[in-house]
Design a protein around this motif. Sequence first.
Motif, PDB file in Angstrom:
ATOM      1  N   ARG A  91      51.091  46.517  40.646  1.00 16.12           N
ATOM      2  CA  ARG A  91      51.303  46.254  42.226  1.00 16.12           C
ATOM      3  C   ARG A  91      50.308  45.658  43.006  1.00 16.12           C
ATOM      4  O   ARG A  91      50.267  45.317  44.309  1.00 16.12           O
ATOM      5  CB  ARG A  91      51.552  47.716  42.819  1.00 16.12           C
ATOM      6  N   LEU A  92      49.146  45.380  42.569  1.00 18.60           N
ATOM      7  CA  LEU A  92      47.888  45.130  43.406  1.00 18.60           C
ATOM      8  C   LEU A  92      47.202  43.699  43.014  1.00 18.60           C
ATOM      9  O   LEU A  92      47.099  43.558  42.042  1.00 18.60           O
ATOM     10  CB  LEU A  92      47.007  46.200  43.417  1.00 18.60           C
TER      11      LEU A  92
ATOM     12  N   ILE B  28      41.638  44.891  48.608  1.00 21.77           N
ATOM     13  CA  ILE B  28      42.845  45.318  47.718  1.00 21.77           C
ATOM     14  C   ILE B  28      43.903  44.836  48.713  1.00 21.77           C
ATOM     15  O   ILE B  28      44.257  45.324  49.914  1.00 21.77           O
ATOM     16  CB  ILE B  28      42.839  46.575  47.301  1.00 21.77           C
ATOM     17  N   GLU B  29      45.076  44.190  48.183  1.00 26.03           N
ATOM     18  CA  GLU B  29      46.286  43.723  48.902  1.00 26.03           C
ATOM     19  C   GLU B  29      47.336  43.805  48.163  1.00 26.03           C
ATOM     20  O   GLU B  29      47.147  43.837  46.820  1.00 26.03           O
ATOM     21  CB  GLU B  29      46.131  42.318  49.372  1.00 26.03           C
ATOM     22  N   PRO B  30      48.734  43.843  48.427  1.00 22.68           N
ATOM     23  CA  PRO B  30      49.893  44.102  47.693  1.00 22.68           C
ATOM     24  C   PRO B  30      50.038  42.734  46.913  1.00 22.68           C
ATOM     25  O   PRO B  30      49.834  41.666  47.341  1.00 22.68           O
ATOM     26  CB  PRO B  30      50.925  44.129  48.553  1.00 22.68           C
TER      27      PRO B  30
ATOM     28  N   LEU C 114      40.592  53.676  51.421  1.00 23.47           N
ATOM     29  CA  LEU C 114      41.851  53.250  51.367  1.00 23.47           C
ATOM     30  C   LEU C 114      42.434  53.563  53.271  1.00 23.47           C
ATOM     31  O   LEU C 114      42.168  54.832  53.565  1.00 23.47           O
ATOM     32  CB  LEU C 114      42.823  54.084  50.534  1.00 23.47           C
TER      33      LEU C 114
ATOM     34  N   HIS D  32      48.727  54.153  53.724  1.00 19.97           N
ATOM     35  CA  HIS D  32      48.887  53.829  52.524  1.00 19.97           C
ATOM     36  C   HIS D  32      48.645  54.846  51.520  1.00 19.97           C
ATOM     37  O   HIS D  32      48.687  54.398  50.290  1.00 19.97           O
ATOM     38  CB  HIS D  32      48.143  52.378  52.083  1.00 19.97           C
ATOM     39  N   ARG D  33      48.238  55.881  51.937  1.00 19.72           N
ATOM     40  CA  ARG D  33      47.516  56.955  51.063  1.00 19.72           C
ATOM     41  C   ARG D  33      48.856  57.809  50.719  1.00 19.72           C
ATOM     42  O   ARG D  33      49.928  57.867  51.005  1.00 19.72           O
ATOM     43  CB  ARG D  33      46.685  57.945  52.006  1.00 19.72           C
TER      44      ARG D  33
ATOM     45  N   ARG E  62      50.274  57.313  47.449  1.00 19.89           N
ATOM     46  CA  ARG E  62      51.126  56.107  46.588  1.00 19.89           C
ATOM     47  C   ARG E  62      50.509  56.018  45.326  1.00 19.89           C
ATOM     48  O   ARG E  62      51.124  55.097  44.491  1.00 19.89           O
ATOM     49  CB  ARG E  62      51.532  55.333  47.424  1.00 19.89           C
TER      50      ARG E  62
ATOM     51  N   TYR F 266      47.866  54.174  45.186  1.00 19.11           N
ATOM     52  CA  TYR F 266      47.418  52.613  44.899  1.00 19.11           C
ATOM     53  C   TYR F 266      45.791  52.566  44.777  1.00 19.11           C
ATOM     54  O   TYR F 266      45.425  51.996  43.956  1.00 19.11           O
ATOM     55  CB  TYR F 266      47.438  51.951  46.443  1.00 19.11           C
TER      56      TYR F 266
ATOM     57  N   GLU G  90      45.140  53.075  40.739  1.00 20.60           N
ATOM     58  CA  GLU G  90      45.505  51.983  40.259  1.00 20.60           C
ATOM     59  C   GLU G  90      44.522  50.940  40.400  1.00 20.60           C
ATOM     60  O   GLU G  90      43.991  50.362  39.434  1.00 20.60           O
ATOM     61  CB  GLU G  90      46.638  51.510  40.744  1.00 20.60           C
ATOM     62  N   ALA G  91      43.810  50.986  41.491  1.00 19.40           N
ATOM     63  CA  ALA G  91      42.891  49.928  41.825  1.00 19.40           C
ATOM     64  C   ALA G  91      41.622  50.343  41.225  1.00 19.40           C
ATOM     65  O   ALA G  91      40.952  49.450  40.648  1.00 19.40           O
ATOM     66  CB  ALA G  91      42.563  49.636  43.323  1.00 19.40           C
TER      67      ALA G  91
END
Length: 212
Positions: A10-11, A70-72, A98, A102-103, A105, A107, A110-111
């Motif tokens: 996703r990132l 980090i971006e979509p 973060l 956006h917390r 989820r 992300y 994953e990053a």
Amino acid sequence: MDPITLTSERLRLRSFVPEDEDVVYAHCQDPAIRRWTTVPDPYPREAATFFLNRIVPDGWRDDTDYSFAIEPLDGGPLFAATGLHQRGSGVWEVGFWLAPGHRGRGYMTEAVRTAAHWAFTGLGCVRLIWRAEIGNTGSRAVAERVGFALEGVQRAGLLHNGTLRDAWVGSLLPSDFGLPGPVPYLPPREAPPSADPRATAQDGPGAVGPGA
């Protein structure tokens, strides 16, 4: 090393650029980021300028710090950051923040997992360290989900705004990702005998282990 871009499901993890100043400055006004990370508090615009124009390019050029915005993956502004910081031969430390909204989820997990995989496959990392001030349960949850083994408490391990604070410490090895390491690792088959025979006694009610 020239800046690189990493991707996950996703990132997109890319190097910061000076044009990110407004977004970085805005995100770092978040009280939780200022409280739990080592960014300046308060966070003036000059801090964002210095980070983007000096710290980021110097780190990539000197191979000491690799910072990622980090971006979509499908497009959109950056909402998080992670970085790998050299801590000795083959040893790196990961840090991250973060933005609110956006917390929760996954992300950050994953990053960090993406950055860790690159550290093991691209940097020859033999040991990746995570540290967070005691009480930073959000950071600890990310580390545990990534697979870091919690090792205990490092007294006065983090300096934040002129004050030393105790830190949780964890580590991640290439073998934790099923990857071969550049140096053989031979863990003991069983724990070494304790110098204190009392250490073998059962803990009583209410005892806590390292890092609890």
